[in-house]
Design a protein around this motif. Structure first.
Motif, PDB file in Angstrom:
ATOM      1  N   ASP A  31      77.439  60.569  22.958  1.00  0.00           N
ATOM      2  CA  ASP A  31      76.909  59.509  23.792  1.00  0.00           C
ATOM      3  C   ASP A  31      75.390  59.631  23.987  1.00  0.00           C
ATOM      4  O   ASP A  31      74.869  59.406  25.074  1.00  0.00           O
ATOM      5  CB  ASP A  31      77.624  59.577  25.164  1.00  0.00           C
ATOM      6  CG  ASP A  31      77.374  58.327  25.995  1.00  0.00           C
ATOM      7  OD1 ASP A  31      77.164  57.256  25.397  1.00  0.00           O
ATOM      8  OD2 ASP A  31      77.363  58.434  27.231  1.00  0.00           O
ATOM      9  N   ALA A  32      74.695  60.033  22.903  1.00  0.00           N
ATOM     10  CA  ALA A  32      73.236  60.167  22.994  1.00  0.00           C
ATOM     11  C   ALA A  32      72.614  58.778  23.144  1.00  0.00           C
ATOM     12  O   ALA A  32      73.048  57.831  22.497  1.00  0.00           O
ATOM     13  CB  ALA A  32      72.697  60.848  21.746  1.00  0.00           C
ATOM     14  N   PRO A  33      71.624  58.644  24.023  1.00  0.00           N
ATOM     15  CA  PRO A  33      70.971  57.339  24.178  1.00  0.00           C
ATOM     16  C   PRO A  33      70.181  56.986  22.913  1.00  0.00           C
ATOM     17  O   PRO A  33      69.712  57.880  22.209  1.00  0.00           O
ATOM     18  CB  PRO A  33      70.040  57.548  25.369  1.00  0.00           C
ATOM     19  CG  PRO A  33      69.822  59.022  25.453  1.00  0.00           C
ATOM     20  CD  PRO A  33      71.030  59.677  24.878  1.00  0.00           C
ATOM     21  N   GLU A  76      66.541  53.012  24.304  1.00  0.00           N
ATOM     22  CA  GLU A  76      66.974  53.318  25.676  1.00  0.00           C
ATOM     23  C   GLU A  76      66.106  54.409  26.296  1.00  0.00           C
ATOM     24  O   GLU A  76      65.710  54.320  27.460  1.00  0.00           O
ATOM     25  CB  GLU A  76      68.407  53.863  25.657  1.00  0.00           C
ATOM     26  CG  GLU A  76      69.518  52.860  25.803  1.00  0.00           C
ATOM     27  CD  GLU A  76      70.864  53.584  25.735  1.00  0.00           C
ATOM     28  OE1 GLU A  76      71.415  53.910  26.796  1.00  0.00           O
ATOM     29  OE2 GLU A  76      71.342  53.847  24.608  1.00  0.00           O
ATOM     30  N   ARG A 124      73.722  59.175  33.847  1.00  0.00           N
ATOM     31  CA  ARG A 124      73.039  59.470  32.607  1.00  0.00           C
ATOM     32  C   ARG A 124      71.534  59.259  32.732  1.00  0.00           C
ATOM     33  O   ARG A 124      70.749  60.076  32.294  1.00  0.00           O
ATOM     34  CB  ARG A 124      73.591  58.569  31.498  1.00  0.00           C
ATOM     35  CG  ARG A 124      72.948  58.855  30.177  1.00  0.00           C
ATOM     36  CD  ARG A 124      73.816  58.377  29.064  1.00  0.00           C
ATOM     37  NE  ARG A 124      73.252  57.180  28.471  1.00  0.00           N
ATOM     38  CZ  ARG A 124      73.632  56.729  27.282  1.00  0.00           C
ATOM     39  NH1 ARG A 124      74.577  57.343  26.626  1.00  0.00           N
ATOM     40  NH2 ARG A 124      73.078  55.667  26.789  1.00  0.00           N
TER      41      ARG A 124
END
Lengths: 210, 210
Positions: free
Chosen positions: A175-177, A181, B149
């Protein structure tokens, strides 16, 4: 195969190995194998593990600086968009070359002579950002002396924040941006503050009675 | 003289020497002389140059974390004031102990086993800031998943910015800004942005026709 192609393959393999295992643990055998060449050929081209690592660091430094310069090429637009372009270019580059970022991080924490290569790169990135913020401050009518000192501090703050965010973002395995982002997070973090500052509106602690 | 007093004197002398000369170049002779003790006594207490440097790094890590914890102790006040208190505590500490900051910087760039001591400290500082920003986001009514996040990214940005500013500020030999000025620079840099973000107002690039 021409020498520069061979060398590029060796550097690609070396960047991968140094990123995965670190400077000490990466083996010249693995690097030669990954590059599809013999170990003597690696030594013939790059002399020693130290020179090979230095060559990797210099290549990654050059690529990062080039990406930031390219991203901030357009100077005839509002300061926030210039900054936005620069941040997107920076994070797009660091997302596309995670091994390169890791090699720069390892070089910075590996001691001399490697740390100074990364320190020099940092000075160059800070100077690009300082120019950009200085121009923005001038456009906003800030006066010379004070602005210059504060602009230098702000440029260091911004570069430190971007560096730290790039490492954070690359360390996320799931779930790396996206680069965009991450750039937006930093832009959101700082732009409203910077814009107010350029206009002379400063943050002040609320007066309180204790 | 009690052992802990002697040890503190040795560490004071060692922090000064490591800050000035670096890990490799600092000599045990100079450290013993500056501490007013014999070299065998330094070895008796601290075993080796590596252990002496590690002891210096741990002491400076502990002092910095304690300063930040103390500065952010008061939790029953608005988020911006908590952040302001934390930043002032951080920069007051780094301004008061420039040699300590330099030792931490040298440790981070000196390779293992020293770099990991500083990396662990950084994780702890980030977690303090994450808690603080998380609380602020919750108070402002941001919703869970996304906020978590982004808050982590913002905390990394803020810590990177603070680190970079502390080094910048300590490297200025003349006309160095005060701790409060540096804290205000960073607060100005980020607070308006953070405050807008908590309220759901995001920076957006202006729509343009190319």
């Amino acid at each position: 195969m021409p020498r520069e192609v061979r060398e590029r393959q060796m550097l690609d393999a070396a960047v991968g190995a140094f990123a995965r295992h670190g400077y000490q643990a990466a083996s010249m055998d693995d690097i030669a194998e990954a590059a599809g060449v013999s170990k003597p050929l690696v030594y013939l081209y790059l002399k020693s593990k130290e020179e090979l690592f230095t060559a990797c660091v210099r290549r990654e430094v050059g690529a990062l600086i080039a990406a930031v310069r390219e991203g901030t090429r357009e100077r005839d637009i509002p300061a926030d968009e210039q900054l936005w372009n620069g941040l997107r270019a920076f994070f797009a580059h660091t997302a596309a070359r995670p091994d390169g970022v890791t090699v720069l991080y390892r070089a910075r924490t590996q001691g001399e002579p490697f740390a100074r290569e990364v320190a020099a790169m940092r000075v160059e990135v800070v100077s690009i950002v300082t120019l950009l913020l200085g121009q923005a401050a001038k456009d906003a009518g800030c006066d010379g002396e004070l602005a210059e000192r504060e602009v230098s501090g702000l440029a260091h703050a911004l570069v430190g924040a971007a560096e730290s965010l790039a490492e954070w973002s690359n360390a996320r395995t799931d779930d790396a941006p996206s680069a965009k982002e991450t750039a937006a997070t930093l832009m959101n973090f700082c732009w409203a503050g910077l814009e107010n500052l350029m206009k002379g509106h400063r943050w002040m602690p609320a007066p309180r009675v204790h």
